[in-house]
Write an enzyme that holds these catalytic residues in place. Structure first.
Site, PDB file in Angstrom:
ATOM      1  N   HIS A 243     -56.083  32.730   4.974  1.00 41.89           N
ATOM      2  CA  HIS A 243     -55.703  33.326   3.684  1.00 41.89           C
ATOM      3  C   HIS A 243     -56.914  33.957   2.991  1.00 41.89           C
ATOM      4  O   HIS A 243     -58.052  33.543   3.220  1.00 41.89           O
ATOM      5  CB  HIS A 243     -54.984  32.315   2.770  1.00 41.89           C
TER       6      HIS A 243
ATOM      7  N   GLU B 269     -51.277  33.695   1.242  1.00 37.57           N
ATOM      8  CA  GLU B 269     -51.106  32.810   2.383  1.00 37.57           C
ATOM      9  C   GLU B 269     -50.494  33.582   3.555  1.00 37.57           C
ATOM     10  O   GLU B 269     -49.981  34.692   3.366  1.00 37.57           O
ATOM     11  CB  GLU B 269     -50.168  31.661   1.976  1.00 37.57           C
TER      12      GLU B 269
ATOM     13  N   ASN C 275     -56.586  28.826   7.355  1.00 42.75           N
ATOM     14  CA  ASN C 275     -55.386  29.474   7.911  1.00 42.75           C
ATOM     15  C   ASN C 275     -55.444  31.004   7.780  1.00 42.75           C
ATOM     16  O   ASN C 275     -54.462  31.686   8.008  1.00 42.75           O
ATOM     17  CB  ASN C 275     -54.122  28.933   7.223  1.00 42.75           C
TER      18      ASN C 275
ATOM     19  N   ASP D  39     -58.184  34.718  -8.451  1.00 40.23           N
ATOM     20  CA  ASP D  39     -57.007  33.870  -8.599  1.00 40.23           C
ATOM     21  C   ASP D  39     -57.214  32.733  -9.586  1.00 40.23           C
ATOM     22  O   ASP D  39     -58.336  32.477 -10.029  1.00 40.23           O
ATOM     23  CB  ASP D  39     -56.577  33.324  -7.226  1.00 40.23           C
TER      24      ASP D  39
HETATM   25  C1  F6R Z   1     -60.785  31.231  -4.098  1.00 41.17           C
HETATM   26  C2  F6R Z   1     -60.044  31.872  -3.036  1.00 41.17           C
HETATM   27  C3  F6R Z   1     -59.724  31.157  -1.747  1.00 41.17           C
HETATM   28  C4  F6R Z   1     -60.970  30.611  -1.069  1.00 41.17           C
HETATM   29  C5  F6R Z   1     -60.611  29.960   0.257  1.00 41.17           C
HETATM   30  C6  F6R Z   1     -61.808  29.288   0.889  1.00 41.17           C
HETATM   31  O1  F6R Z   1     -60.912  32.097  -5.209  1.00 41.17           O
HETATM   32  O2  F6R Z   1     -59.672  32.971  -3.201  1.00 41.17           O
HETATM   33  O3  F6R Z   1     -59.085  32.057  -0.881  1.00 41.17           O
HETATM   34  O4  F6R Z   1     -61.885  31.639  -0.871  1.00 41.17           O
HETATM   35  O5  F6R Z   1     -59.602  29.010   0.077  1.00 41.17           O
HETATM   36  O6  F6R Z   1     -62.208  28.210   0.107  1.00 41.17           O
HETATM   37  P1  F6R Z   1     -63.574  27.457   0.360  1.00 41.17           P
HETATM   38  O7  F6R Z   1     -64.664  28.422   0.066  1.00 41.17           O
HETATM   39  O8  F6R Z   1     -63.583  26.305  -0.610  1.00 41.17           O
HETATM   40  O9  F6R Z   1     -63.565  27.029   1.796  1.00 41.17           O
END
Ligand code: F6R
Length: 247
Positions: free
Chosen positions: A138, A143, A136, A67
């Site tokens: 995701h 989401e 959450n 992303d």
């Molecule tokens: C990032 C991504 C997000 C993160 C998620 C957890 O490329 O795809 O889904 O993996 O938000 O983020 P962290 O690792 O910072 O807790």
């Protein structure tokens, strides 16, 4: 689905690096799907060490990131382009022409998303996709409520995700409102999934992902349907699991 519970973040990262490195050694021209965020930093650090100290060769590896924020240019220090070059790519011998990250400044976002899907197909599909998980549930920027069959597209970030990510920006107002993200359907086509989670704020999301029913309200639960998924968590992230899992 293989669930491994490791002592701490360091052990989780090293175990993940072993899996990625084994693939790169077995298939030097493999296609890796990569994630940003704090979770994979330890994995990337270990891959850099393996490259520098043990000659792990990335020259033929192709990568696709999950992303990117819409509206941030690649040189913005909070863009995922910047993150990937700072934390991994500039330290290994990756060929820049084999690196793919959605472009947050694309003029025609829909066309860009179609192009991204096409590139993944042309590269032969993703061999191994690294995933983090949001508190959450995701995955990537899919989401809660995202279609479980979704493809690469633009998504509106939830307030929760914007708040979670605000720590990286000067204020919440600067956190982008949209992102381009691989879809859940795109992610599920990877031949192997490697989902990592660390820390107690992920414990509930991991409980539902591993032991709850599959629901679009917790996108990560779809990983249960993948034929080759490994979830590596540290003890804090495993705190709410009730089943018995390997160490
Ligand atoms: C990032 C991504 C997000 C993160 C998620 C957890 O490329 O795809 O889904 O993996 O938000 O983020 P962290 O690792 O910072 O807790």
């Amino acid at each position: 689905m293989l669930v491994l519970v490791k002592e701490d973040y360091d052990d989780m990262s090293k175990e993940a690096a072993k899996i990625v490195a084994a693939l790169v050694r077995r298939k030097p021209d493999c296609v890796l799907g990569l994630a940003t965020g704090s979770t994979p930093l330890g994995l990337y650090k270990e891959l850099i060490r393996l490259h520098k100290e043990e000659g792990l060769d990335f020259s033929k590896v192709t990568t696709f990131n999950l992303d990117e924020y819409v509206g941030l240019p690649p040189e913005h220090d909070q863009s995922y382009h910047y993150f990937m070059w700072e934390n991994l790519f500039k330290h290994i011998n990756i060929d820049p022409s084999r690196v793919h990250i959605p472009h947050g400044m694309a003029d025609d976002v829909e066309e860009h998303c179609r192009w991204y899907e096409e590139r993944i197909k042309k590269a032969g599909g993703i061999d191994l996709q690294v995933l983090g998980i949001g508190a959450n549930g995701h995955i990537a920027f899919n989401e809660p409520g995202s279609s479980l069959g979704s493809r690469t597209r633009i998504k509106t970030l939830t307030e929760k995700t914007r708040q979670d990510n605000a720590r990286f920006f000067k204020s919440i107002d600067e956190v982008p409102k949209y992102a381009i993200t691989m879809g859940i359907g795109t992610i599920m086509e990877a031949r192997q999934l490697l989902l990592l989670a660390s820390g107690k704020n992920k414990a509930h999301a991991i409980k539902i992902t591993v032991e709850g029913p599959i629901t679009a309200m917790v996108p990560a639960t779809i990983v249960q349907m993948h034929p080759k998924a490994t979830i590596i968590v540290d003890k804090e992230a495993a705190a709410e699991l009730t089943g018995k899992y390997e160490g």
